[in-house]
Scaffold this motif. Sequence first.
Motif, PDB file in Angstrom:
ATOM      1  N   PHE A 316      51.130   8.509  22.359  1.00 21.70           N
ATOM      2  CA  PHE A 316      51.483   7.079  22.324  1.00 21.70           C
ATOM      3  C   PHE A 316      51.721   6.574  23.741  1.00 21.70           C
ATOM      4  CE2 PHE A 316      54.703   3.757  22.180  1.00 21.70           C
ATOM      5  CZ  PHE A 316      54.072   2.836  21.358  1.00 21.70           C
ATOM      6  N   GLU A 317      52.475   7.359  24.544  1.00 21.35           N
ATOM      7  CA  GLU A 317      52.752   6.939  25.914  1.00 21.35           C
ATOM      8  C   GLU A 317      51.513   6.970  26.776  1.00 21.35           C
ATOM      9  OE1 GLU A 317      55.802   9.537  27.133  1.00 21.35           O
ATOM     10  OE2 GLU A 317      57.416   8.522  25.996  1.00 21.35           O
ATOM     11  N   SER A 318      50.533   7.862  26.466  1.00 23.36           N
ATOM     12  CA  SER A 318      49.299   7.946  27.255  1.00 23.36           C
ATOM     13  C   SER A 318      48.245   6.973  26.773  1.00 23.36           C
ATOM     14  CB  SER A 318      48.755   9.378  27.205  1.00 23.36           C
ATOM     15  OG  SER A 318      49.701  10.273  27.747  1.00 23.36           O
ATOM     16  N   GLY A 319      48.463   6.313  25.655  1.00 31.41           N
ATOM     17  CA  GLY A 319      47.501   5.333  25.166  1.00 31.41           C
ATOM     18  C   GLY A 319      46.361   5.942  24.375  1.00 31.41           C
ATOM     19  N   LEU A 320      46.514   7.176  23.813  1.00 30.02           N
ATOM     20  CA  LEU A 320      45.456   7.787  23.019  1.00 30.02           C
ATOM     21  C   LEU A 320      45.368   7.119  21.653  1.00 30.02           C
ATOM     22  CD1 LEU A 320      46.011  11.597  23.801  1.00 30.02           C
ATOM     23  CD2 LEU A 320      44.407   9.998  24.886  1.00 30.02           C
ATOM     24  N   THR A 321      44.221   7.225  21.032  1.00 26.25           N
ATOM     25  CA  THR A 321      44.026   6.653  19.713  1.00 26.25           C
ATOM     26  C   THR A 321      44.691   7.524  18.671  1.00 26.25           C
ATOM     27  OG1 THR A 321      41.961   7.824  19.383  1.00 26.25           O
ATOM     28  CG2 THR A 321      41.821   5.665  20.438  1.00 26.25           C
ATOM     29  N   VAL A 322      44.877   6.916  17.462  1.00 30.24           N
ATOM     30  CA  VAL A 322      45.506   7.651  16.366  1.00 30.24           C
ATOM     31  C   VAL A 322      44.662   8.860  15.975  1.00 30.24           C
ATOM     32  CG1 VAL A 322      46.215   7.474  13.965  1.00 30.24           C
ATOM     33  CG2 VAL A 322      46.708   5.592  15.542  1.00 30.24           C
ATOM     34  N   ARG A 323      43.334   8.689  15.949  1.00 33.59           N
ATOM     35  CA  ARG A 323      42.460   9.801  15.526  1.00 33.59           C
ATOM     36  C   ARG A 323      42.548  10.946  16.515  1.00 33.59           C
ATOM     37  NH1 ARG A 323      38.707  10.336  11.890  1.00 33.59           N
ATOM     38  NH2 ARG A 323      38.763   8.104  11.399  1.00 33.59           N
ATOM     39  N   ALA A 324      42.567  10.618  17.842  1.00 34.08           N
ATOM     40  CA  ALA A 324      42.621  11.688  18.835  1.00 34.08           C
ATOM     41  C   ALA A 324      43.926  12.467  18.707  1.00 34.08           C
ATOM     42  CB  ALA A 324      42.482  11.100  20.237  1.00 34.08           C
ATOM     43  N   VAL A 325      45.017  11.782  18.521  1.00 33.73           N
ATOM     44  CA  VAL A 325      46.302  12.462  18.384  1.00 33.73           C
ATOM     45  C   VAL A 325      46.335  13.270  17.087  1.00 33.73           C
ATOM     46  CG1 VAL A 325      48.780  12.091  18.136  1.00 33.73           C
ATOM     47  CG2 VAL A 325      47.494  10.744  19.787  1.00 33.73           C
ATOM     48  N   SER A 326      45.712  12.727  16.010  1.00 32.51           N
ATOM     49  CA  SER A 326      45.678  13.454  14.752  1.00 32.51           C
ATOM     50  C   SER A 326      44.930  14.779  14.913  1.00 32.51           C
ATOM     51  CB  SER A 326      45.015  12.579  13.683  1.00 32.51           C
ATOM     52  OG  SER A 326      44.867  13.295  12.474  1.00 32.51           O
TER      53      SER A 326
END
Length: 356
Positions: A316-326
């Motif tokens: 979230f702090e790095s600005g990644l997308t939800v899919r990438a974090v998932s």
Amino acid sequence: MNSVQVRSRVFTGAPSAREVARTGRVITVVTWLLTGAVVAVSMSTAAPFIDAHSEGYATGPLLALAVDGCFILGLQSDSTLARFGVAAGLWATAFRWVTGLSTVWLNVGDAALSQDMVGVVVHLIPPLLLLLVAEAGPAWRRAMGRALAEATAQEQADLDEARQTAEEAARAEREEAARAVREQREWEREQAEQARLERERQREHEAALAREEQAHAEAREQAEREARERAAAEREQQKRERERLEQEAARRRENERREREARERAAAEREQQKRERERRERAEQAERERAALLSGGPVNEKLPEPRARQIVTAGFESGLTVRAVSELCGWSTGWVTARYQELRETNHTVLEGALS
């Protein structure tokens, strides 16, 4: 007050204006009380009697009130005229008796037709008393008015005699006062002449004393002036010395203030540099931690929730997308989206608190 004094005041003395007014008020109050009682009785006896012999609407109360009103009008008019000692004449007497007898008939008519003599007597008492009061009240008022007029005339005669006696006494007093004034003025002239001579002697003596006092005053003034000049010179010297010391103290205070401000600025700069260095170190540490969390690559199974939450926060702090974090934590995109929403709300609350 004993009984002899009361009899003397009642039978031998003329009534006063206060006694006449009090008696007039008693007559008025009793007359109106009796009038109210007769009106009340008429409404309870005369009105049914009239209604029994008349088919009109509300004829009984209206006619009873009309007759009683005319009777009251006659009573009030005669009472007012009696206060000024004026008789209303035959027509007024006829009007009063006609209205009074009408009130009597309306009150006793029903009992008379029924041959109820007790009822006739009972219902005859209030209007008959009122009719008698209507005749006696004005006579009483006129008699009291005549008595008051006679008393007033006698009082005026006594006042005139007393005034004449007082004027003669005052004239004698004025003549005596004039003689005393003449004697007083003669004595005052003699006293004034003696006082003038005494004042002249006093002025000569005071002039001599004033000249002597002036000489002493000039000497004192000269001494005081010299003393003031010396004191002024000493004060001027002390003032210059005080100003010099104050200027030196002010220069010392100014130098101390500048040195203190320089030390405070240096300390503030060092503190600012320290905070900036710590902030950079914290930012670098956080960046390293986020990079370490995000460098693991996609996983095929769910990571433990605490570990997954750390990865979600870093993403979230790095600005990644939800899919990438998932993919990095192994949890579903719905779960990651819910954690993103929580982080947004938390940041929004923190930002509002900082602004307020």
